[in-house]
Write a protein that holds these residues in place. Structure first.
Motif, short mmCIF file in Angstrom:
data_model
loop_
_atom_site.label_atom_id
_atom_site.label_comp_id
_atom_site.label_asym_id
_atom_site.label_seq_id
_atom_site.Cartn_x
_atom_site.Cartn_y
_atom_site.Cartn_z
N ALA A 41 0.83 -1.21 0.00
CA ALA A 41 0.00 0.00 0.00
C ALA A 41 0.86 1.26 0.00
N ASP A 50 -1.34 -1.50 -5.77
CA ASP A 50 -2.71 -1.53 -5.24
C ASP A 50 -3.39 -2.88 -5.47
N LEU A 54 -4.87 -4.80 -2.44
CA LEU A 54 -6.31 -5.08 -2.43
C LEU A 54 -6.57 -6.56 -2.14
N TRP A 74 -8.00 0.48 5.22
CA TRP A 74 -7.36 0.62 3.91
C TRP A 74 -8.38 0.42 2.79
N TYR A 78 -9.49 2.95 -0.06
CA TYR A 78 -9.34 2.51 -1.45
C TYR A 78 -10.63 2.76 -2.22
N TYR A 79 -11.75 2.35 -1.65
CA TYR A 79 -13.03 2.50 -2.36
C TYR A 79 -13.53 3.94 -2.37
N ASP A 81 -11.61 6.45 -2.95
CA ASP A 81 -10.76 7.12 -3.93
C ASP A 81 -11.35 6.93 -5.33
N ARG A 84 -9.32 5.01 -7.83
CA ARG A 84 -9.00 3.60 -7.54
C ARG A 84 -10.29 2.79 -7.48
#
Length: 179
Positions: A41, A50, A54, A74, A78-79, A81, A84
């Motif tokens: 990460a 990523d 993930l 995290w 991530y979701y 963003d 991403r």
């Protein structure tokens, strides 16, 4: 004998490649997976990746340990963003898994529900949204005093709670003392 995390921590700032090598060579474990997630990460001793992060986070998020909590946080980030994961509902699910006990997740939820509340057109869900906004604003303010302003606004308006001017004023005064 030092744990894998302790070994990693003792090396990662000055010798990130050596820290990564220790983790990469360690036997498979939840701790190893958690450190791998952090490494991929953040690009610590390895190339930032990523896709690998993930996969590891999705494996870890079922855990009730600190590594599962880190994975949820995290994954939520991530979701959230748009470049991403770009899936606010999935992000919220991950934050909600740990939001009652993790201050960072509570802050993110307070922000999300503040935005939902400010753009809310469906009056039928307003009470639930307001209650949730107040709940996470209160948790967030306990973790990060910057959220005292938001909590004070909840008490003053009122949003998700009774109007209590004395509590609103106390929140605003505490917030101003920080400045």
């Amino acid at each position: 004998m030092m744990s894998l995390s302790q070994q990693f921590q003792s090396l990662f700032e000055d010798q990130p490649d050596n820290a990564a090598a220790i983790v990469l060579g360690a036997p498979e474990s939840e701790e190893r997976d958690g450190l791998l997630l952090m490494m991929y990460a953040e690009g610590i001793g390895v190339a930032k990746d990523d896709a690998r992060a993930l996969a590891i986070a999705e494996k870890l998020n079922a855990s009730s340990t600190k590594w599962g909590e880190y994975a949820h946080l995290w994954l939520g980030d991530y979701y959230m963003d748009s470049a991403r994961g770009d899936d606010t509902d999935k992000a919220m699910d991950h934050y909600l898994e740990i939001g009652d006990t993790n201050g960072e997740a509570a802050c993110r939820l307070a922000d999300i529900f503040w935005n939902v509340w400010s753009e809310l057109y469906d009056e039928s869900v307003r009470p639930e949204v307001e209650h949730t906004l107040f709940y996470y604003s209160r948790l967030a303010a306990a973790y990060n005093p910057e959220y005292l302003l938001q909590l004070g606004h909840c008490y003053a308006t009122p949003i998700g709670c009774e109007k209590i001017e004395s509590k609103a004023l106390a929140c605003f005064e505490q917030f101003l003392k920080l400045k």
